[in-house]
Design an enzyme around this catalytic site. Structure first.
Site, mmCIF file in Angstrom:
data_model
loop_
_atom_site.group_PDB
_atom_site.id
_atom_site.type_symbol
_atom_site.label_atom_id
_atom_site.label_comp_id
_atom_site.label_asym_id
_atom_site.label_seq_id
_atom_site.Cartn_x
_atom_site.Cartn_y
_atom_site.Cartn_z
ATOM 1 N N HIS A 116 -7.795 3.315 1.177
ATOM 2 C CA HIS A 116 -7.821 1.893 0.794
ATOM 3 C C HIS A 116 -8.982 1.178 1.506
ATOM 4 O O HIS A 116 -8.816 0.587 2.576
ATOM 5 C CB HIS A 116 -6.481 1.219 1.134
ATOM 6 C CG HIS A 116 -6.251 -0.037 0.363
ATOM 7 N ND1 HIS A 116 -5.057 -0.336 -0.259
ATOM 8 C CD2 HIS A 116 -7.077 -1.067 0.078
ATOM 9 C CE1 HIS A 116 -5.157 -1.501 -0.876
ATOM 10 N NE2 HIS A 116 -6.378 -1.977 -0.679
ATOM 11 N N HIS A 159 -1.049 -2.850 -6.102
ATOM 12 C CA HIS A 159 -1.035 -4.037 -5.246
ATOM 13 C C HIS A 159 0.128 -4.853 -5.813
ATOM 14 O O HIS A 159 -0.027 -5.548 -6.809
ATOM 15 C CB HIS A 159 -2.376 -4.772 -5.381
ATOM 16 C CG HIS A 159 -2.396 -6.133 -4.757
ATOM 17 N ND1 HIS A 159 -3.176 -6.435 -3.669
ATOM 18 C CD2 HIS A 159 -1.757 -7.279 -5.060
ATOM 19 C CE1 HIS A 159 -3.010 -7.714 -3.342
ATOM 20 N NE2 HIS A 159 -2.141 -8.241 -4.174
ATOM 21 N N HIS A 177 -0.354 -1.134 0.763
ATOM 22 C CA HIS A 177 -0.081 -2.112 1.847
ATOM 23 C C HIS A 177 1.309 -2.746 1.856
ATOM 24 O O HIS A 177 1.454 -3.944 1.687
ATOM 25 C CB HIS A 177 -1.170 -3.189 1.907
ATOM 26 C CG HIS A 177 -1.624 -3.786 0.604
ATOM 27 N ND1 HIS A 177 -0.757 -4.312 -0.322
ATOM 28 C CD2 HIS A 177 -2.866 -3.942 0.083
ATOM 29 C CE1 HIS A 177 -1.443 -4.762 -1.346
ATOM 30 N NE2 HIS A 177 -2.727 -4.545 -1.137
ATOM 31 N N ASP A 223 -7.011 -0.649 4.561
ATOM 32 C CA ASP A 223 -7.274 -1.834 3.731
ATOM 33 C C ASP A 223 -8.484 -2.587 4.311
ATOM 34 O O ASP A 223 -8.478 -3.811 4.447
ATOM 35 C CB ASP A 223 -6.066 -2.758 3.592
ATOM 36 C CG ASP A 223 -6.226 -3.746 2.425
ATOM 37 O OD1 ASP A 223 -7.292 -3.745 1.784
ATOM 38 O OD2 ASP A 223 -5.291 -4.526 2.175
HETATM 39 O O1 DOR Z 1 -6.251 -8.805 2.486
HETATM 40 C C1 DOR Z 1 -6.667 -8.345 1.430
HETATM 41 N N1 DOR Z 1 -7.983 -8.252 1.162
HETATM 42 N N2 DOR Z 1 -5.773 -7.938 0.522
HETATM 43 C C2 DOR Z 1 -6.147 -7.534 -0.714
HETATM 44 O O2 DOR Z 1 -5.290 -7.201 -1.491
HETATM 45 C C3 DOR Z 1 -7.570 -7.580 -1.111
HETATM 46 C C4 DOR Z 1 -8.453 -7.498 0.059
HETATM 47 C C5 DOR Z 1 -9.896 -7.846 -0.268
HETATM 48 O O3 DOR Z 1 -10.429 -7.313 -1.230
HETATM 49 O O4 DOR Z 1 -10.476 -8.635 0.471
HETATM 50 ZN ZN ZN Z 2 -4.321 -5.104 -2.217
#
Ligand code: DOR
Ligand code: ZN
Length: 424
Positions: free
Chosen positions: A60, A179, A232, A305
């Protein structure tokens, strides 16, 4: 070319190995792991007292290319990966434009070929423009090499469309990464709905907005017979729903990120926008439930993430700041500090969650030190402590939720396809 790693504590759950031994690498591949290998090597690494494990497979990662090179590039993001012990990443599709067509996948593949420092696997979009209205040509994208689909950053609201996406993914034998967020419930929220939203007077994001959508995604996946991977996971209810679905035999895997098993909503009382993430940091009970989910196997995968954002997008009022924290350079140390040291996971379990399981979810031949495999290896000093400093990040963006924290576990070497790409 021969590289020999001597006397490290080798952790390779795929081979059920956890013992002190040597690893010989020849021409980019693992040749063998055994005790007392004595050959003349071009490079010799003394790993006594160190952990030797398969390179991290981070499924991720937002590399932001094409389109948002001001936040991150394939080059800068994969350099950060190397520093963090990550040798394979899955590039998420919320780029500009999104990864929704053959042309754009081809463009990204060219960039990867010319600039990547580690393996970059590609996640295609589920819908055109990630807008939730029309499916991408999933078959054609698969032919172009994508290994999963997701509209990450958003969820497909339309049940029927999502069911068709699952059916197509099943046919192409690729997982759907969800998501899981019901926007009609999360709305314009910026923090967890509860103590912190009340205290700070900020709009809240309910846990229902996550777990109701997790339940829907699992139900549709079950109906289609496709594999579903929940990204997540942040709250206890989601963990419980996934636990039950697994017991029932549904093909579901789940992932969480280091901030969800480490930080809670109270950490936001100082308005640190680097801790503004989506889904939001939840209550301490949720953090404990996530740890329990990791321990009992409900949560299969730890992924960063990694969500880079510029200073202009983060150093502003909390309400307007972007969601996301970078994570490639800290995920291993946070996991060691918070999971190994607290005896929530053993080393072998951690390596499964951070290297082997994500490779299996994506169906890629990574995450193990078996003979003949790509020599993607991390060598770690497990007890060395370090302070996370903003100026030390090699990622183009510096928005880490962990700045100022003392962590345990230092990546000493990252080896990618037999070459040392990072040395502390
Ligand atoms: O905190 C996040 N940032 N959650 C997401 O689902 C997308 C990600 C982003 O692309 O910045
Ligand atoms: Zn996400």
């Amino acid at each position: 070319m021969k590289l020999l790693i001597k006397n490290g504590r080798v952790i390779d759950p795929a081979g059920k190995i956890e013992e002190v031994m040597d690893i010989l690498v020849e021409d980019g591949k693992i040749s063998k792991a055994a005790r007392g290998i004595d050959v003349k090597a071009d490079t010799l690494i003394d790993a006594a007292g160190k952990i030797v494990m398969p390179g991290i497979v981070d499924m991720h990662v937002h590399l932001r290319e094409p389109g948002r090179e001001d936040k991150e590039t394939v080059s800068s993001g994969t350099k950060a990966a190397g520093k963090g012990g990550v040798t394979s990443v899955l590039a998420m599709p919320n780029t500009l434009p999104s990864l929704d067509s053959i042309e754009i996948i081809k463009t990204l593949k060219d960039i990867v070929k010319n600039t990547a420092n580690v393996d970059v696997f590609i996640c295609g979009a589920i819908t055109i423009g990630r807008a939730g209205r029309e499916l991408t040509d999933i078959q054609a994208l698969k032919k172009e090499g994508i290994v999963a689909i997701s509209d990450d950053g958003a969820s497909v609201d339309n049940d029927e469309l999502m069911l068709r996406a699952f059916e197509k993914a099943k046919k192409e034998k690729i997982p759907v990464i969800c998501h899981s967020e019901d926007k009609s419930l999360s709305g314009k929220g910026v923090v967890n709905l509860g103590f912190t939203s009340t205290k700070l007077g900020l709009r809240g994001i309910s846990k229902e907005s996550e777990y109701k959508r997790v339940a829907r995604d699992i139900m549709l996946a079950e109906k289609s017979g496709a594999g579903v991977h929940i990204a997540h996971v942040s709250c206890g209810e989601s963990v419980e729903i996934i636990r039950k679905a697994k017991k029932k035999g549904v093909k579901v895997t789940a992932e969480t990120a280091p901030h969800y098993f480490t930080l809670n909503e109270k950490d936001l009382l100082g308005y640190n926008t680097n801790m503004k993430v989506n889904p939001p940091l939840r209550a301490e009970d949720d953090v404990l439930a996530i740890r329990e989910g990791l321990k009992d196997g409900t949560i299969d995968v730890i992924a960063s993430d990694h969500a880079p954002h510029t200073e202009n997008e983060k150093d502003i009022e909390f309400e307007y700041a972007e969601f996301g924290s970078i994570g490639l350079e800290t995920e291993l140390a946070v996991s060691i500090t918070e999971l190994i040291d607290r005896r929530i996971l053993t080393w072998s379990e951690l390596v499964k969650k951070i290297s082997l399981n994500p490779a299996n979810v994506l169906g890629i031949d990574k995450g193990t030190l078996g003979p003949g495999k790509d020599a993607d290896i991390v060598i770690i000093s497990p007890d060395k402590e370090w302070l996370v400093k903003k100026q030390d990040f090699v990622s183009r963006s510096k928005n880490s939720a962990f700045i100022g924290r003392k962590l345990k576990g230092v990546v000493e070497y990252t080896i990618y396809k037999g070459k040392v790409i990072y040395k502390a």
